[in-house]
Design an enzyme around this catalytic site. Sequence first.
Site, PDB file in Angstrom:
ATOM      1  CG  ASP A 325      -2.126   0.775   0.936  1.00 23.04           C
ATOM      2  OD1 ASP A 325      -2.344   1.869   0.335  1.00 23.04           O
ATOM      3  OD2 ASP A 325      -3.227   0.287   1.323  1.00 23.04           O
ATOM      4  CG  HIS A 348      -0.934   1.187  -3.300  1.00 25.81           C
ATOM      5  ND1 HIS A 348      -2.206   0.996  -3.157  1.00 25.81           N
ATOM      6  CD2 HIS A 348      -0.456   0.315  -3.938  1.00 25.81           C
ATOM      7  CE1 HIS A 348      -2.483  -0.217  -3.445  1.00 25.81           C
ATOM      8  NE2 HIS A 348      -1.437  -0.899  -4.017  1.00 25.81           N
TER       9      HIS A 348
END
Length: 517
Positions: A325, A348
């Site tokens: 993430d 991310h």
Amino acid sequence: MGGFSFKNITFMLIIFLFLCFSNMEISNARRVGKHWRQSTSLYKKKGKIHGSRHHNGNAGKSKQKAPSLKAPPSPPTVAVPPPALPPPNKGEENAPESTVYNVLDFGAKGDGKTDDTKAFQAAWAAACKVEASTVNVPAQYVFLVGPISFSGPYCQHNIVFQLDGTIIAPTGSSHWGSGLLQWLQFTKLVGLTIKGSGTIDGNGAVWWQSSPYEDDPLDDQSKLIIPLNGTFGHKPPTPITSSLGGKMPSIKPTALRFYGSFNVTVTGIIIQNSPQCHLKFDNCIGVSVYNFSVSSPGDSPNTDGIHLQNSKDVLIRSSNIACGDDCVSIQTGCTNVYVHNVNCGPGHGISIGGLGKENTKACVSNITVRDIIMHNTMNGVRIKTWQGGSGSVQNIQFSNIQVSEVQLPIVIDQFYCDKMKCKNQTSAVALSGINFENIRGTYTVKPVHLACSDNMPCTDVTLTNIQLKPQQERYHMYDPFCWQTFGQLYSPTIPPVQCLMVGKPSSNKIQGDNDSC
């Protein structure tokens, strides 16, 4: 003559008696004064000896009141007691052994199988009482430790947690009950330092595989990433039970969390395979993270590298973060955050938000992210907010970002939604003063995505020296996109970002009390 003689004799007699009486009083006063000085000096010496032997535990019982006699106006010589010695420093005897608390000395086995939680608790309890003490987790040992809280606020300051060995999380569901939000937690401490060359291993695989992916929220930007073959990546792994039997709870813990602490430092260590977020700071002031590493697979769900919330005066530098993430996630209540010299990927990217979820107020300001290298990440630098929120994001600087095979290098998304569909709402977190400067490299889906609120457009968004080149992989590729985004291009961009609107919106909503921070 007789009367004169009688008066003279009477006068001389009175003088004689007065002189005799005065000499007697002076002599008595000297004797009493000498005795008083001797008794008070002896009293002070006795009281001091008694206090040093018994730590003043019963000193009040041995005290005697000095006589109420006053010393004469001009005593010949006053006996001065010796100066009092300062109290000994804590841990002065046998230092430094008395201030270093090795978990092995408190019963830890370090064999990777025996539960060492109680030994860690005992070592911490001892160190908590001594300022600038050290909890030592030695190298070449593997310590199995269950959920634990190393708590203040009554601990002494400047404690060091020296981590050179490995700490692993239990993989049996019985250790976690119905689920916990954190595994290793430090709360309400001042001056804490966690350092060393050791590793914190969350054994996250048993959590990721034991819980289907539909239990986890989606990253909204994944909806923009459409493979050329029409399929959405690989399938999630088949759920399995944990190694000790029983399904792991759906609530996954953060590996290492700090709450309500001041002047916290994390350096040198590695956190890997956390069930969820790796390192989290909540309600902290004065945070320093450097020479730090996170290592988890790129497809591990919601495994943020560093998560900040309600924290200020934060420095993150010289670190390597690979996760599933956001490499760094900056949430509401954060101000004065400086992130630089960080390698991010997979992951991310570095994100502010999501902010304003469930109609909440969010306030973020004074964030600088610079000198970053990103490789094979979903996003580069991003701001994401939910519809229906309020508050503001102000004074944000993203600069000197080198991207390589990044799907979406520059993102503002005020329609963020971690489900397949969310309710449309008019209110929004206000975004202003957002600067993207010197962002270069390759992208695989879309170079710029700026989607701002209809009711609260983004203002003062600037792009300077943006050079992003496409790299065809396995996704549909798109041109730059802007919606309700106002600002300025300070230099030509590659590719051209012609959708950015110059100036300010003609009907820009004035912030109300609920919007201001």
